[in-house]
Write a protein that holds these residues in place. Structure first.
Motif, PDB file in Angstrom:
ATOM      1  N   ALA A 300      32.180  29.279  41.864  1.00  0.00           N
ATOM      2  CA  ALA A 300      33.016  28.285  42.239  1.00  0.00           C
ATOM      3  C   ALA A 300      32.394  26.811  41.544  1.00  0.00           C
ATOM      4  N   TRP A 301      30.989  26.866  41.538  1.00  0.00           N
ATOM      5  CA  TRP A 301      30.339  25.780  40.689  1.00  0.00           C
ATOM      6  C   TRP A 301      30.642  26.107  39.322  1.00  0.00           C
ATOM      7  N   GLY A 302      30.871  27.216  38.755  1.00  0.00           N
ATOM      8  CA  GLY A 302      31.373  27.252  37.148  1.00  0.00           C
ATOM      9  C   GLY A 302      32.402  26.492  37.159  1.00  0.00           C
ATOM     10  N   VAL A 303      33.621  26.762  38.087  1.00  0.00           N
ATOM     11  CA  VAL A 303      34.889  26.215  37.915  1.00  0.00           C
ATOM     12  C   VAL A 303      34.716  24.612  37.897  1.00  0.00           C
ATOM     13  N   SER A 304      33.815  24.220  38.947  1.00  0.00           N
ATOM     14  CA  SER A 304      33.772  22.870  39.014  1.00  0.00           C
ATOM     15  C   SER A 304      33.132  22.095  37.905  1.00  0.00           C
ATOM     16  N   ALA A 305      32.069  22.905  37.141  1.00  0.00           N
ATOM     17  CA  ALA A 305      31.217  22.553  36.208  1.00  0.00           C
ATOM     18  C   ALA A 305      32.277  22.092  34.874  1.00  0.00           C
ATOM     19  N   GLY A 306      33.175  23.100  34.761  1.00  0.00           N
ATOM     20  CA  GLY A 306      34.094  23.056  33.598  1.00  0.00           C
ATOM     21  C   GLY A 306      35.181  21.809  33.963  1.00  0.00           C
ATOM     22  N   ALA A 307      35.428  21.666  35.189  1.00  0.00           N
ATOM     23  CA  ALA A 307      36.605  20.459  35.318  1.00  0.00           C
ATOM     24  C   ALA A 307      35.661  19.255  35.204  1.00  0.00           C
ATOM     25  N   VAL A 308      34.448  19.029  35.220  1.00  0.00           N
ATOM     26  CA  VAL A 308      33.668  18.016  35.222  1.00  0.00           C
ATOM     27  C   VAL A 308      33.588  17.613  33.647  1.00  0.00           C
ATOM     28  N   ALA A 309      33.433  18.668  32.870  1.00  0.00           N
ATOM     29  CA  ALA A 309      33.472  18.493  31.518  1.00  0.00           C
ATOM     30  C   ALA A 309      34.788  17.585  30.974  1.00  0.00           C
ATOM     31  N   ASN A 310      35.854  18.054  31.438  1.00  0.00           N
ATOM     32  CA  ASN A 310      37.210  17.302  31.018  1.00  0.00           C
ATOM     33  C   ASN A 310      37.158  16.071  31.543  1.00  0.00           C
ATOM     34  N   THR A 311      36.738  15.750  33.052  1.00  0.00           N
ATOM     35  CA  THR A 311      36.932  14.708  33.862  1.00  0.00           C
ATOM     36  C   THR A 311      36.116  13.499  33.256  1.00  0.00           C
ATOM     37  N   ILE A 312      34.803  13.598  32.865  1.00  0.00           N
ATOM     38  CA  ILE A 312      34.148  12.822  32.248  1.00  0.00           C
ATOM     39  C   ILE A 312      34.505  12.294  30.986  1.00  0.00           C
ATOM     40  N   GLN A 313      35.180  13.335  30.204  1.00  0.00           N
ATOM     41  CA  GLN A 313      35.818  12.910  28.757  1.00  0.00           C
ATOM     42  C   GLN A 313      36.781  12.082  28.963  1.00  0.00           C
ATOM     43  N   TYR A 314      37.816  12.154  29.773  1.00  0.00           N
ATOM     44  CA  TYR A 314      38.989  11.413  30.183  1.00  0.00           C
ATOM     45  C   TYR A 314      38.551  10.082  30.797  1.00  0.00           C
ATOM     46  N   TRP A 315      37.502  10.152  31.559  1.00  0.00           N
ATOM     47  CA  TRP A 315      37.046   8.866  32.237  1.00  0.00           C
ATOM     48  C   TRP A 315      36.622   7.862  31.192  1.00  0.00           C
ATOM     49  N   VAL A 316      35.698   8.229  29.879  1.00  0.00           N
ATOM     50  CA  VAL A 316      35.329   7.290  28.961  1.00  0.00           C
ATOM     51  C   VAL A 316      36.341   7.113  28.090  1.00  0.00           C
ATOM     52  N   THR A 317      37.326   7.752  27.616  1.00  0.00           N
ATOM     53  CA  THR A 317      38.199   7.507  26.574  1.00  0.00           C
ATOM     54  C   THR A 317      39.504   6.390  27.161  1.00  0.00           C
ATOM     55  N   ALA A 319      38.663   4.255  29.431  1.00  0.00           N
ATOM     56  CA  ALA A 319      38.089   3.101  29.638  1.00  0.00           C
ATOM     57  C   ALA A 319      38.085   2.368  28.360  1.00  0.00           C
ATOM     58  N   ALA A 320      38.119   3.035  27.240  1.00  0.00           N
ATOM     59  CA  ALA A 320      38.205   2.377  25.804  1.00  0.00           C
ATOM     60  C   ALA A 320      39.193   2.601  25.145  1.00  0.00           C
ATOM     61  N   PRO A 321      40.607   2.288  25.434  1.00  0.00           N
ATOM     62  CA  PRO A 321      41.641   2.621  24.556  1.00  0.00           C
ATOM     63  C   PRO A 321      41.724   1.910  23.228  1.00  0.00           C
ATOM     64  N   GLY A 322      42.140   2.564  22.228  1.00  0.00           N
ATOM     65  CA  GLY A 322      42.353   2.004  20.922  1.00  0.00           C
ATOM     66  C   GLY A 322      40.829   2.197  20.141  1.00  0.00           C
ATOM     67  N   ALA A 323      39.987   3.113  20.657  1.00  0.00           N
ATOM     68  CA  ALA A 323      38.824   3.301  19.735  1.00  0.00           C
ATOM     69  C   ALA A 323      38.537   4.742  20.230  1.00  0.00           C
ATOM     70  N   ALA A 324      39.474   5.724  19.942  1.00  0.00           N
ATOM     71  CA  ALA A 324      39.161   7.115  20.583  1.00  0.00           C
ATOM     72  C   ALA A 324      37.928   7.860  19.933  1.00  0.00           C
ATOM     73  N   GLU A 325      37.642   7.782  18.571  1.00  0.00           N
ATOM     74  CA  GLU A 325      36.671   8.470  18.093  1.00  0.00           C
ATOM     75  C   GLU A 325      35.290   7.832  18.488  1.00  0.00           C
ATOM     76  N   PHE A 326      35.114   6.556  18.470  1.00  0.00           N
ATOM     77  CA  PHE A 326      33.944   6.049  19.188  1.00  0.00           C
ATOM     78  C   PHE A 326      33.787   6.120  20.574  1.00  0.00           C
ATOM     79  N   ALA A 327      34.653   6.001  21.327  1.00  0.00           N
ATOM     80  CA  ALA A 327      34.702   6.365  22.869  1.00  0.00           C
ATOM     81  C   ALA A 327      34.279   7.894  23.086  1.00  0.00           C
ATOM     82  N   ASN A 328      34.868   8.730  22.437  1.00  0.00           N
ATOM     83  CA  ASN A 328      34.194  10.227  22.507  1.00  0.00           C
ATOM     84  C   ASN A 328      32.828  10.116  22.229  1.00  0.00           C
ATOM     85  N   GLY A 329      32.413   9.634  21.074  1.00  0.00           N
ATOM     86  CA  GLY A 329      30.949   9.746  20.553  1.00  0.00           C
ATOM     87  C   GLY A 329      30.240   8.983  21.849  1.00  0.00           C
ATOM     88  N   LEU A 330      30.522   8.038  22.342  1.00  0.00           N
ATOM     89  CA  LEU A 330      29.975   7.431  23.591  1.00  0.00           C
ATOM     90  C   LEU A 330      29.549   8.501  24.506  1.00  0.00           C
TER      91      LEU A 330
END
Length: 389
Positions: A300-317, A319-330
Motif C-alpha cells: 500500500a505504501w508503494g501505491v502511495s509513493a507512486g501517487a506522491v511522485a505525481n502529486t508533487i510534480q503537479y503541485w510545483v507546475t 504554482a508556476a504557470p507559464g514556465a513549464a520547463e523551469f518549474a519541472n526543473g525546480l
C-alpha cells in the motif's frame, strides 16, 4: 499518433532513470572490477544525484528556447555516448566522468518530456492523466533498472551490463526520431519571465512541501531493506521480491494519481500525508509482529509513493504557470534535495532507537508537509480565488 508520442516519452524517461538508478544493482561488480571500495563506487550514484540537483533549476530554463524534440534527441545521444564510454572506461575516474556529464542533462529531458505531455492535451483537467503516463517511466526506471542490470552482469560481464543502459537509450533515441513530432512553435518565454515565477510565494511553499513530502517517502525507503531483514526477519531473496512488488505498486500509484489530480486535485493532495502517516504508524505497530499484514502495508505504501511522485510534480507546475520547463526543473531539484536531507534525518532515529524506528522520521516529515498542504489549500488557493473574483 498521440498515444505513440506519449508512450515514446515514457520510454525516454525510463531510459534516463534506468541509467540513474540501474547502476545501484551493479555497484559490487564495479567495486571489484576497478578495485575501489563500495563506498567509493557509491559516488556513481551520489554525484549523479548532485548533478541533477545543481542542474535542475538552470539547465531546463537555458534549453527552453530550443525546439523540444531536438533537445530531447541531443540528450538521448549524450546519454547513449556516455554509457558506451562508461562501458569501455579503463579506470574508475573515467567511469565517473562518463556518468556525471550526462547527469547534468537529466533534468532537461525529464522536464521537457513532462512539459510535452502537459501540452499534448487540450483540456487542462486531463493534464495530470497525460503526465501520469510519463511518470510511469520514472517508476519503472527506478524499480526495473537495478535488478535487470544486476541479472545481466551476474550472467555475463560488467561491460555488457553497462552497455544495457546504452542500448535502452539508443532504442529511445530511435523511437524519438521516428515517432515524436516536431513541436509547434510557440511564444518563447524569456529567462527573465521564467525567473519571475520565483517571486510567487505559492511556488516556494510548493518547493518546501515537495522537499518534505518526497523526503518522507525516500527517507524511510532508504532503510526498507534493513527493516525487512532485521525487523521482519525476511531472507534476502524474499526482500528482492518485496522491493520489486513495491516498485510495481508505484506504477499503480501513478495511474491512481493521474485520475485523482484530474478530478479533485486539492482533495487528492490533502489526503496524501494522512495516508502516508497511517502507513508509517502501522509499520511501527506491526514491526516484528505480523509479517503478512506488514507486507500488505508495504505494498500500500508503494501505491502511495507512486501517487506522491505525481502529486508533487503537479503541485510545483501549477504554482508556476507559464514556465513549464523551469518549474519541472525546480521540482526535480526539490525532490532530490528532499531525498538527500531526509535519508540522514531518518537515520538518526535508527541510530538511537534501532531499525524498527525508521518510520519515525518519515512521520515527522509528513506532518510538516501536511502543514504546507494546509497552507496551500486553505489559505493561498482561497486568496487566489478571491483576487480572481
Amino acid at each position: 499518433m498521440k498515444k505513440n508520442f506519449i508512450f515514446v516519452l515514457t520510454i525516454g524517461v525510463f531510459s534516463i532513470l534506468n541509467t540513474e538508478m540501474g547502476i545501484v544493482g551493479i555497484l559490487p561488480a564495479i567495486s571489484e572490477q576497478y578495485g575501489v571500495s563500495l563506498t567509493t563506487a557509491g559516488m556513481l550514484v551520489s554525484l549523479f544525484a548532485l548533478a541533477i540537483a545543481i542542474a535542475g533549476p538552470v539547465m531546463p530554463m537555458l534549453m527552453s528556447r530550443f525546439e523540444r524534440k531536438k533537445v530531447m534527441i541531443f540528450v538521448l545521444c549524450l546519454f547513449t555516448a556516455g554509457n558506451i564510454a562508461a562501458a569501455f572506461a579503463v579506470n574508475f575516474q573515467m567511469l565517473l566522468v562518463a556518468r556525471v556529464i550526462p547527469a547534468f542533462f537529466h533534468p532537461v529531458y525529464v522536464s521537457f518530456a513532462l512539459a510535452a505531455a502537459s501540452d499534448s492535451v487540450e483540456n487542462q483537467a486531463d493534464v495530470p492523466k497525460a503526465v501520469s503516463k510519463v511518470m510511469v517511466g520514472v517508476s519503472a526506471g527506478m524499480v526495473l533498472g537495478a535488478p535487470v542490470a544486476g541479472l545481466i552482469v551476474n550472467s555475463s560481464t560488467l561491460r555488457i551490463g553497462l552497455l544495457f543502459f546504452a542500448a535502452v537509450n539508443l532504442i529511445s533515441l530511435i523511437a524519438t526520431v521516428l515517432f515524436v513530432p516536431e513541436f509547434a512553435a510557440s511564444e518563447k518565454v524569456s529567462y527573465g519571465q521564467q525567473l519571475r515565477v520565483l517571486k510567487e510565494k505559492r511556488l516556494w511553499l510548493a518547493l518546501v512541501g515537495v522537499l518534505l513530502l518526497n523526503g518522507s517517502i525516500f527517507g524511510v525507503y532508504s532503510y526498507v531493506s534493513a527493516y525487512l531483514e532485521e525487523v521482519m526477519n525476511l531472507p534476502v531473496q524474499i526482500i528482492s521480491i518485496v522491493l520489486f512488488a513495491y516498485g510495481l505498486m508505484n506504477i499503480v500509484g501513478n495511474t491512481v494519481a493521474g485520475r485523482g489530480l484530474s478530478s479533485m486535485p486539492n482533495q487528492f493532495i490533502s489526503i496524501q500525508p494522512i495516508v502516508i502517516g497511517v502507513i508509517y504508524l502501522l509499520l511501527l505497530f506491526l514491526a516484528g509482529k505480523a509479517m503478512i499484514p506488514a507486507l500488505a502495508v508495504i505494498l500500500a505504501w508503494g501505491v502511495s509513493a507512486g501517487a506522491v511522485a505525481n502529486t508533487i510534480q503537479y503541485w510545483v507546475t501549477t504554482a508556476a504557470p507559464g514556465a513549464a520547463e523551469f518549474a519541472n526543473g525546480l521540482y526535480l531539484t526539490a525532490a532530490n534535495l528532499g531525498i538527500s536531507a531526509a535519508t540522514p534525518f531518518c537515520g538518526v532515529f535508527i541510530t538511537r532507537f534501532g531499525t524498527q524506528a525508521a518510520p519515525v522520521g518519515g512521520i515527522l516529515l509528513v506532518i510538516l508537509s501536511a502543514v504546507c498542504i494546509l497552507l496551500k489549500v486553505h489559505v493561498m488557493d482561497k486568496k487566489k480565488k478571491e483576487l480572481q473574483q
